[in-house]
Design an enzyme around this catalytic site. Structure first.
Site, short mmCIF file in Angstrom:
data_model
loop_
_atom_site.label_atom_id
_atom_site.label_comp_id
_atom_site.label_asym_id
_atom_site.label_seq_id
_atom_site.Cartn_x
_atom_site.Cartn_y
_atom_site.Cartn_z
N LYS A 1 0.86 -1.19 0.00
CA LYS A 1 0.00 0.00 0.00
C LYS A 1 0.89 1.23 0.00
O LYS A 1 1.41 1.64 1.04
CB LYS A 1 -0.91 0.03 1.24
CG LYS A 1 -1.81 1.26 1.22
CD LYS A 1 -2.34 1.58 2.59
CE LYS A 1 -2.28 3.03 2.98
NZ LYS A 1 -2.08 4.05 2.00
N GLU B 1 8.98 16.10 15.35
CA GLU B 1 9.45 15.96 13.97
C GLU B 1 8.78 17.03 13.11
O GLU B 1 7.56 17.13 13.09
CB GLU B 1 9.05 14.57 13.46
CG GLU B 1 9.57 14.27 12.08
CD GLU B 1 9.19 12.85 11.62
OE1 GLU B 1 8.05 12.42 11.86
OE2 GLU B 1 10.05 12.21 11.01
P1 NAD Z 1 1.68 8.41 7.99
O1 NAD Z 1 1.96 7.70 9.27
O2 NAD Z 1 0.63 9.43 7.97
O3 NAD Z 1 1.29 7.36 6.85
C1 NAD Z 1 2.12 6.28 6.49
C2 NAD Z 1 1.29 5.25 5.75
O4 NAD Z 1 0.34 4.71 6.67
C3 NAD Z 1 0.49 5.81 4.58
O5 NAD Z 1 0.44 4.86 3.55
C4 NAD Z 1 -0.89 6.00 5.19
O6 NAD Z 1 -1.93 5.97 4.23
C5 NAD Z 1 -0.95 4.79 6.11
N1 NAD Z 1 -1.92 4.91 7.21
C6 NAD Z 1 -2.47 6.04 7.74
N2 NAD Z 1 -3.34 5.72 8.72
C7 NAD Z 1 -3.33 4.36 8.83
C8 NAD Z 1 -3.99 3.42 9.66
N3 NAD Z 1 -4.87 3.80 10.58
N4 NAD Z 1 -3.72 2.11 9.49
C9 NAD Z 1 -2.80 1.70 8.59
N5 NAD Z 1 -2.15 2.53 7.75
C10 NAD Z 1 -2.41 3.85 7.87
O7 NAD Z 1 3.08 8.99 7.50
P2 NAD Z 1 3.36 9.94 6.25
O8 NAD Z 1 2.87 11.30 6.62
O9 NAD Z 1 2.88 9.30 5.00
O10 NAD Z 1 4.96 9.93 6.20
C11 NAD Z 1 5.78 10.71 7.00
C12 NAD Z 1 6.27 9.92 8.19
O11 NAD Z 1 6.94 8.74 7.79
C13 NAD Z 1 7.28 10.72 9.01
O12 NAD Z 1 6.99 10.56 10.38
C14 NAD Z 1 8.60 10.02 8.67
O13 NAD Z 1 9.60 10.16 9.65
C15 NAD Z 1 8.16 8.62 8.50
N6 NAD Z 1 9.16 7.87 7.72
C16 NAD Z 1 9.95 6.97 8.37
C17 NAD Z 1 10.93 6.27 7.65
C18 NAD Z 1 11.84 5.28 8.33
O14 NAD Z 1 12.46 4.48 7.64
N7 NAD Z 1 11.96 5.29 9.64
C19 NAD Z 1 11.10 6.52 6.28
C20 NAD Z 1 10.26 7.44 5.67
C21 NAD Z 1 9.29 8.12 6.40
#
Ligand code: NAD
Length: 496
Positions: free
Chosen positions: A173, A382
């Protein structure tokens, strides 16, 4: 307009609620998307479950042959991948070309050719002479990958390749904001010979598609990358099942400059650490910690280099600083930045964007806030944007304390010309990665992941590959096994 939808059972699926993707470059319509619902997600899971029976019986060589063919295809289409990634995320075309796509290709090459992963090995059992054992690393079953919007191509590579290599089938996804390159990769894997159903891609809202994946009893492993808040939510939702959960979450990484650093290199490294993809990387070095004795000198170099950086249209090869991927994210950056000023941080320098960027795109100027104390929200939360905070320290112990005074523990940078001194400090930092005299260098051969609230589990390297396996032990008995003979005799008397 291009369609980036779902890819189910080897076919493009255009069934679902239609939405338009807006490009952060200039707010224009970039593509069409068909959002998957719960039913569609379950269809994808069933397809991956059916494909697992055959795929899990393929040999490692057969799987690596498919990945090698994918490698050739992606290398041949590198320019298309770079353009798609930039148009969809707003990162500069130069970055997509020379970092994201280049690294994605190298990482596909790693999984296509690695000899580090072996599916089985023989052991001896020291208690039972003459017997032999085989330890096998078997696939888990259907694996779900849930990815954030910031690095969609690399994310797709990291979620798909190790899972396929180890014989799992995958439901991916991508974020519904940035599905373009993951969708392209699914089509290219199909051209490389991946059988239908081994990889399914479903795009949609996290609360719908993500939740269905988390709660599914058919998924044996869920590899989630995203924010810490959503990671906790996913872990709770999956708690009713017995799937394994890997979480790669947020960060607030320190970039530490010691007084003996090469200050010119350090200034460039600090800027690279925070402003690559406008700070929208999980490991972005958003906290500059600088030794008090060199603070002024370092900041003046940082300002000089910032004045030379060129913000602009990300699709222009001359641009250094691109866009913010979503309008919502720009709003979040602005709110936390304003909070920092209210808390007493001082605006040290901010680039003026002026008319250099397209009017209707999503942009935020590269900014440095000084006199930041580590307890401020701007130093703890963050920001995921191009805002660097500056905090000074007086000793290495204090630098380590400030670094570790954070709920996160994803990455850190240390700048020093004394390798021993830097290593001693690195050993004090609670984070999954520490770069010394460098930053953002992610290697396919090295596991990455977080300490504390930055996540559980590792991605990449042999450690990352092994996460996608479960272990089976096969025991071969032997007449030489005296202890076995005695043990059996405890229950079944020897009649001879
Ligand atoms: P997010 O947590 O909003 O979403 C991440 C993914 O989860 C998306 O595909 C989203 O649609 C999905 N999602 C949202 N709600 C959900 C739920 N209830 N159940 C299951 N899936 C759900 O994050 P974002 O805004 O897309 O990305 C930014 C974040 O990602 C930042 O915090 C960043 O630090 C983190 N990130 C971490 C890494 C790592 O390797 N540690 C790498 C890239 C990004």
């Amino acid at each position: 307009m291009e369609v980036f939808g779902n890819y189910i059972d080897g076919k493009i699926d255009e069934d679902g609620e239609e939405t338009t993707l807006l490009s952060p470059v200039d707010g224009s319509e970039f593509g069409k998307l068909y959002l998957a619902n719960e039913e569609k997600t379950k269809e994808a899971i069933d397809s991956s479950e059916a494909a697992f029976r055959k795929w899990s019986k393929t040999t490692l060589k057969e799987r690596q042959d498919i990945l090698s063919r994918l490698l050739n295809i992606v290398e041949g289409k590198a320019e298309r991948y770079a353009w798609l990634e930039s148009a969809n995320t707003g990162r500069t075309l130069r970055q997509s070309t020379f970092m994201d796509v280049t690294i994605a290709i190298e990482h596909i090459r790693y999984f296509a050719t690695t000899k580090e992963f072996v599916e089985s090995r023989e052991i001896e059992h020291p208690e039972y002479p003459g017997t032999k054992g085989i330890i096998q690393h078997r696939p888990m079953g259907v694996v779900a990958g849930v990815a954030p919007w910031n690095v969609p191509l690399l994310m797709a590579v990291w979620k798909i390749m190790p899972a396929l290599l180890t014989g799992n089938t995958v439901v991916l996804k991508p974020s519904h904001y940035t599905p373009a390159t993951a969708f392209e990769l699914a089509k290219d894997l199909s051209s490389a010979g991946l059988p239908p159903g081994v990889l399914n891609v479903v795009t949609g809202e996290g609360s719908v598609v993500g939740t269905t994946l988390s709660k599914s009893e058919k998924i044996r492993l869920l590899s989630f990358t995203g924010s810490t808040a959503t990671g906790k939510r996913v872990t709770r939702d999956a708690g009713g099942t017995l799937k394994k959960i890997l979480t790669e979450l947020g960060g607030k990484s320190p970039n530490i400059v010691l007084e003996d650093a090469d200050l010119d290199k350090a200034a460039k490294g600090v800027l690279f650490g925070i402003f690559l993809h406008s700070g929208q990387l999980c490991e972005s070095g958003s906290r500059l910690l600088v030794q008090d004795t060199v603070k002024d000198k370092l900041l003046s170099r940082i300002k000089t280099y910032m004045e030379r950086m060129k913000p602009g249209n990300p699709l222009d090869m001359e641009t250094d600083i691109g866009a913010i991927t979503t309008k919502d994210q720009r709003g979040k950056i602005e709110a936390l930045y304003n909070k920092g000023l209210q808390e007493g941080a001082k605006l040290y320098f901010s680039q003026s964007l002026g008319s250099s960027v397209p009017e209707k795109g999503f942009y935020f100027p590269p900014t440095v806030l000084s006199e930041v104390s580590n307890s401020m929200e701007i130093a703890q939360e963050e920001i995921f944007g191009p805002v660097l905070t500056v905090t000074e320290f007086h000793s290495e112990d204090e630098a380590a304390d400030i670094s570790n005074n954070s709920k996160y523990g994803l990455a850190a940078g240390i700048w020093s010309q004394n390798s021993r001194r830097a290593t001693v400090l690195a050993n004090l930092i609670d984070s999954g990665t520490v770069w010394i005299n460098d930053y953002h260098m992610i290697s396919a051969a090295a596991p990455r992941g977080g300490f504390k609230d930055s996540g559980i589990g590792r991605e990449l390297g042999l450690d990352g590959i092994m996460e996608y396996t479960q272990t089976r032990h096969i025991f071969y008995g032997s007449d030489e096994n005296a202890l076995g003979e005695i043990a059996r005799g405890l229950v079944v008397a020897n009649q001879d």
